[in-house]
Motif scaffolding. Sequence first.
Motif, PDB file in Angstrom:
ATOM      1  N   HIS A 147       0.801  -1.235   0.000  1.00  5.76           N
ATOM      2  CA  HIS A 147       0.000   0.000   0.000  1.00  5.76           C
ATOM      3  C   HIS A 147       0.830   1.280   0.000  1.00  5.76           C
ATOM      4  N   ASN A 171      -5.159  -0.772  -9.336  1.00  6.25           N
ATOM      5  CA  ASN A 171      -4.545  -1.309  -8.121  1.00  6.25           C
ATOM      6  C   ASN A 171      -4.898  -2.784  -7.961  1.00  6.25           C
ATOM      7  N   SER A 173      -5.579  -5.429  -5.852  1.00  6.75           N
ATOM      8  CA  SER A 173      -5.857  -5.797  -4.471  1.00  6.75           C
ATOM      9  C   SER A 173      -6.060  -7.301  -4.436  1.00  6.75           C
ATOM     10  N   HIS A 177      -9.073  -8.703   0.919  1.00  8.30           N
ATOM     11  CA  HIS A 177      -9.369  -7.435   1.591  1.00  8.30           C
ATOM     12  C   HIS A 177     -10.656  -7.523   2.418  1.00  8.30           C
ATOM     13  N   LYS A 204      -4.205  -5.110   1.835  1.00 10.89           N
ATOM     14  CA  LYS A 204      -5.053  -5.116   0.640  1.00 10.89           C
ATOM     15  C   LYS A 204      -6.314  -4.279   0.858  1.00 10.89           C
ATOM     16  N   LEU A 207      -5.371  -0.704   0.324  1.00 13.12           N
ATOM     17  CA  LEU A 207      -5.294  -0.380  -1.102  1.00 13.12           C
ATOM     18  C   LEU A 207      -6.694  -0.114  -1.682  1.00 13.12           C
ATOM     19  N   VAL A 208      -7.677  -0.862  -1.223  1.00 13.62           N
ATOM     20  CA  VAL A 208      -9.057  -0.660  -1.693  1.00 13.62           C
ATOM     21  C   VAL A 208      -9.589   0.697  -1.195  1.00 13.62           C
ATOM     22  N   THR A 211      -8.051   3.374  -3.162  1.00 10.83           N
ATOM     23  CA  THR A 211      -8.646   3.401  -4.504  1.00 10.83           C
ATOM     24  C   THR A 211      -9.950   4.199  -4.498  1.00 10.83           C
ATOM     25  N   ASN A 226      -9.196   2.218 -10.266  1.00 14.49           N
ATOM     26  CA  ASN A 226      -9.950   0.998  -9.966  1.00 14.49           C
ATOM     27  C   ASN A 226      -9.071  -0.005  -9.245  1.00 14.49           C
ATOM     28  N   ALA A 227      -9.713  -0.835  -8.431  1.00 11.31           N
ATOM     29  CA  ALA A 227      -9.013  -1.944  -7.780  1.00 11.31           C
ATOM     30  C   ALA A 227      -9.608  -3.244  -8.291  1.00 11.31           C
ATOM     31  N   HIS A 229      -9.501  -7.824  -7.996  1.00 11.03           N
ATOM     32  CA  HIS A 229      -9.002  -9.124  -7.540  1.00 11.03           C
ATOM     33  C   HIS A 229      -8.707  -9.910  -8.818  1.00 11.03           C
TER      34      HIS A 229
END
Length: 265
Positions: A147, A171, A173, A177, A204, A207-208, A211, A226-227, A229
């Motif tokens: 992050h 991003n 992630s 998360h 994670k 990071l979200v 975002t 945008n994030a 998976h």
Amino acid sequence: MSRYLVPLSALGSALGAAVLLKDHVAGGRCPSKATIPGKTVIVTGANTGIGKQTALELARRGATVILACRDLDKCEEAARFIRGETLNTRVRARRLDLASLRSVREFAAGVIAEEQQVHVLVNNAAVMRCPHWTTEDGFEMQLGVNHLGHFLLTNLLLDKLKASAPARVINLSSLAHVAGHMDFQDLNWEKRDYDTKAAYCQSKLALVLFTRELARRLQGTGVTVNALHPGVARTELGRHTGMHSSAFSSFTLGAGPADVPPPRI
Ligand SMILES: NC(=O)c1ccc[n+]([C@@H]2O[C@H](COP(=O)([O-])OP(=O)(O)OC[C@H]3O[C@@H](n4cnc5c(N)ncnc54)[C@H](OP(=O)(O)O)[C@@H]3O)[C@@H](O)[C@H]2O)c1
């Protein structure tokens, strides 16, 4: 014959379920055939795994791609491989150690000086479930790399991204998360026993959250954030765990790095 019926149908069901599980965890494939000549893309952690596949795919689609990796030898090797595979000569290797804010600043300064435009920043690099290490600046390693390093990098490149709009930040992630919890009183795990899994989930989630807030702040600028998976893929991510080396994981994650679907860009 009838005595084989039940075991055979059970075996068939188990195999079917394993194939469905494999399909499910591997995620989707990008159906787009778009090419992106004239676009400049940065991919962090691009010497292996999903980052390398992403860089390869975007180079194949005509972009100028900057591989940003902490080990310059591995980075050069990946860049050479991608240039060879795609015949795209605009694939460059640059040093970026996300566990060092000094390195992040040096990398960003280099990009700002060298590149006229940056259209896509893929914050892909990560470390998962490592021992209780700290970054050069004293942050818990997973939060620091996954992050904080990306947070600083993105902010340093924001003016360049805005000036290159339409532009985007992606991003990487993880579904992990959802199990994350931000402990703002002890982000660095100094007051609790270190839990490698919870620290990964926290990084994670951070990071979200980053975002969502950055996307809100950049509304109207032409830069989207945008994030994602990426699905589950057999990469080097499990290097600090026994994961991915078990027979079950190998079967379920059967897609090796060469089959890793690139994130939708
Ligand atoms: N694979 C999956 O199933 C999965 C699932 C969910 C989310 N993700 C996410 O997808 C992304 C890519 O993961 P992956 O599976 O491709 O993992 P990977 O194969 O382990 O690749 C991780 C990359 O990050 C780099 N990295 C680690 N520490 C760094 C640092 N301090 N500075 C710069 N780069 C650093 C690594 O470089 P070195 O090789 O030099 O260490 C490597 O290039 C990650 O964000 C991960 O959390 C993956």
